[in-house]
Every structure is written in C-alpha cells, then in structure tokens.
Scaffold this motif. Structure first.
Motif, mmCIF file in Angstrom:
data_model
loop_
_atom_site.group_PDB
_atom_site.id
_atom_site.type_symbol
_atom_site.label_atom_id
_atom_site.label_comp_id
_atom_site.label_asym_id
_atom_site.label_seq_id
_atom_site.Cartn_x
_atom_site.Cartn_y
_atom_site.Cartn_z
ATOM 1 N N THR A 168 0.826 -1.208 0.000
ATOM 2 C CA THR A 168 0.000 0.000 0.000
ATOM 3 C C THR A 168 0.861 1.258 0.000
ATOM 4 O O THR A 168 0.506 2.265 -0.630
ATOM 5 N N MET A 190 -5.880 3.514 -0.726
ATOM 6 C CA MET A 190 -6.376 2.453 0.151
ATOM 7 C C MET A 190 -7.364 1.541 -0.567
ATOM 8 O O MET A 190 -7.382 0.325 -0.328
ATOM 9 N N THR A 193 -5.878 -1.403 -2.971
ATOM 10 C CA THR A 193 -5.380 -2.641 -2.374
ATOM 11 C C THR A 193 -6.233 -3.128 -1.199
ATOM 12 O O THR A 193 -5.997 -4.214 -0.685
ATOM 13 N N SER A 255 -4.976 2.858 9.372
ATOM 14 C CA SER A 255 -4.057 2.940 8.237
ATOM 15 C C SER A 255 -3.707 4.385 7.924
ATOM 16 O O SER A 255 -2.562 4.704 7.601
#
Length: 324
Positions: A168, A190, A193, A255
């Motif tokens: 990523t 994001m 993937t 993330s």
C-alpha cells in the motif's frame, strides 16, 4: 367374511358423488397457516440489545458522529486552521494549556486543538467510511464470483496475486507523484489494495458452501447463479460479513494514522487524527505538552475499541445459532 363382503357391496352401490368431493381452497386460510411473524433482522436486533456494553458504545459512536457533523455550526467554535495571536504582544498563542477559551489548549503554532481534533475526527471518519464501503462492496462481489464461478477462478486469482503483492505504501507514493497529497489520494490508494483481504475471505467461505447438496439441487433445477449466491450462500455468512464490515472502518482510520506517521499521509494543513497524533508524538517527552497527544489518542482509541466491540456483538447477534 359374509359381513365384510356385504359392506363392500354397500360401498360399491353408493354413487361417486357421495364417496368423493372436490376440495375447496381458501386463499385467506392458506395465508394464515403459512404466516410467521419471525423476522431475522428483528431477532438479530433484539439479541444485540441484550449486550448492554455494545449498546452503550453504539450510542457513544453515534453521538460522536453526530457531534462532529454539527460541531462547526455550534456557537463559540473556533477555526481549526486559524492561528490565534496574543492581543497584547501580537505573538502566536503557542502551546497554551487547556483553559476556558481553548478547551483542549493550542498546538505549537497557536491553533485551537479542540476544533482541530473534531475536524480531524471528521476527516478520519470520512476516509474510514468511504474505504470500508468500497472494500465491502467490491470485496464481497469479487469474492463471491471468485469462489462460486470456476470459469472466473483463474483470472481473479491472477489479479489477486498482482494486487496483493503491491504494498500500500508503494501505491500511495505513486499516487502522491501523480496527484497531490489529499483525502482523495489516500482514499484511492487504500481502495486499490484494500479489497483483497475481504475478497479472499469471502472466496474461502463460498468454496466451502458452494458444493453442498442444497446448492447442487438448486443448480439442477436451473436456479440462476446470482440467486444461489444471494439466497443460498451469502446469508450463511452474514454474521462474519458484519464483523468484517465493522472492523473495516477502524482499520482504515488506523491505516491513515500509520501513513501519516511514516510521512505519506495528509498534509499538515489538513486536520486528521493521524496528523494530530503525529504532532503530539513529537512532544510526548515534555510533561506540560502531552495533552496534545493524549486528547486525539483518546478519541481514536474510543472509536477503534467501540467499533471492535460493536462488530463482535453484532456478529454474535446475527449468528443464526443464537436465534430461538
């Protein structure tokens, strides 16, 4: 024997009209006998309400979402990007501790931390919800086709292997070179993937269920593939899907925080929980300035833990084994 033979003769002498009568159908009675007031989702909701902790956290999360939406329109709210100055000296109000004017204090350049935290929560929730919805829709669709259709198994497997082996961070770096760093850039990176884990999980579950007897019977009777997937397969996975959906939002927020930590997230001018935590991390060793890390960390922790507990509770409630 004589009595038995006489009875048979008496029956044979009767007319067919006396022996047989046409059955009369009553549609209203048929509906009454076939009616059931059972509702799967109502039963799931009732089971969920029994978990008081999950209900409390659900109310808390809904309250946070509602507040971050209306917060900019409330009275006496400061701008999250404006730098405030001391009226007497003209200098920036740097690192002011929490007080009656700045409820969460100010940061190192004089911005109001209260408004920045809620603006950052709004940004992070937006990223989390959009990415989670994309992962769920694309992941479930591709995973169901991947697991059910043998013709699509090889092409989707090759596509999965290609996307899965691209980190990523590399995708985000490439997107940053093509586009300027922004919310849209992070969401696209994001999403490119993010769907693979959901697709692989759904595929593995579909493979387990697709060749069971009731699915073979449905295919033999000519039931369309999409109907088998939506009626026979996915309902068995509803509890697991709900768990994955609820965890996708905090995972996307985490993330974003991680990408900001390594310097690939949103620009500093764009408030987000990742940016706020990254700014507070630098000041962590200074006891007087730790509030700049503590406040956004608390908000992030509450959201992440709440979604995790709510997801597990809803998954348990959606499990048909727990329905009576």
């Amino acid at each position: 024997m004589g009595l038995f033979s006489e009875e048979i003769r008496n029956i044979s002498d009767k007319s067919s009209e006396q022996l047989f009568q046409f059955a009369v159908t009553d549609e209203h009675k048929a509906e009454e006998t076939g009616y059931s007031n059972y509702s799967y989702w109502r039963s799931t909701w009732r089971s969920f309400l029994k978990n008081k902790v999950a209900v409390f956290l659900l109310i808390l999360v809904m309250s946070i979402v509602f507040f971050v939406v209306i917060q900019p329109y409330l009275p006496n709210q400061k701008s999250p990007t404006e730098i405030y100055l001391n009226e007497e000296t003209g200098y920036q109000l740097r690192n002011v501790e929490p007080n009656s004017e700045f409820w969460f204090g100010t940061n190192s350049i004089g911005q109001d931390l209260w408004s920045r935290i809620w603006a950052g929560t709004r940004t992070s929730l937006l990223i989390g919800v959009v990415v989670a919805l994309f992962e769920v829709i694309v992941g479930i669709t591709i995973g169901a086709l991947w697991g059910y259709s043998r013709k699509l198994e090889n092409p989707i497997s090759h596509m999965y292997n290609i996307v899965e082996n691209i980190p990523t961070t590399i995708v985000l770096i490439l997107m940053s070179l093509i586009l300027r760093p922004s919310i849209t850039t992070i969401i696209i990176a994001m999403c490119i993937t993010g769907w693979v884990e959901m697709a692989r999980f759904i595929r593995n579950q579909i493979v387990i269920l697709r060749d069971r007897e009731y699915n073979l019977a449905s295919r033999t009777l000519g039931t369309p593939s999409h109907r088998i997937i939506f009626k026979n397969l996915l309902p068995y996975l509803i509890s697991i899907i709900m768990l994955r959906v609820s965890l996708a939002i905090p995972f996307a927020i985490g993330s974003e925080v991680f990408l900001t930590y390594i310097g690939l997230g949103l620009p500093i001018s764009e408030p987000s929980l990742g940016n706020l935590i990254n700014e507070g991390r630098v000041l962590m060793m200074s006891p007087d300035l730790r509030y700049q890390l503590i406040f956004p960390s608390i908000v992030l922790s509450v959201i992440t833990i709440a979604f995790y507990i709510i997801g597990n509770a809803f998954a348990d409630a959606a499990d048909p084994k727990n329905h009576r």
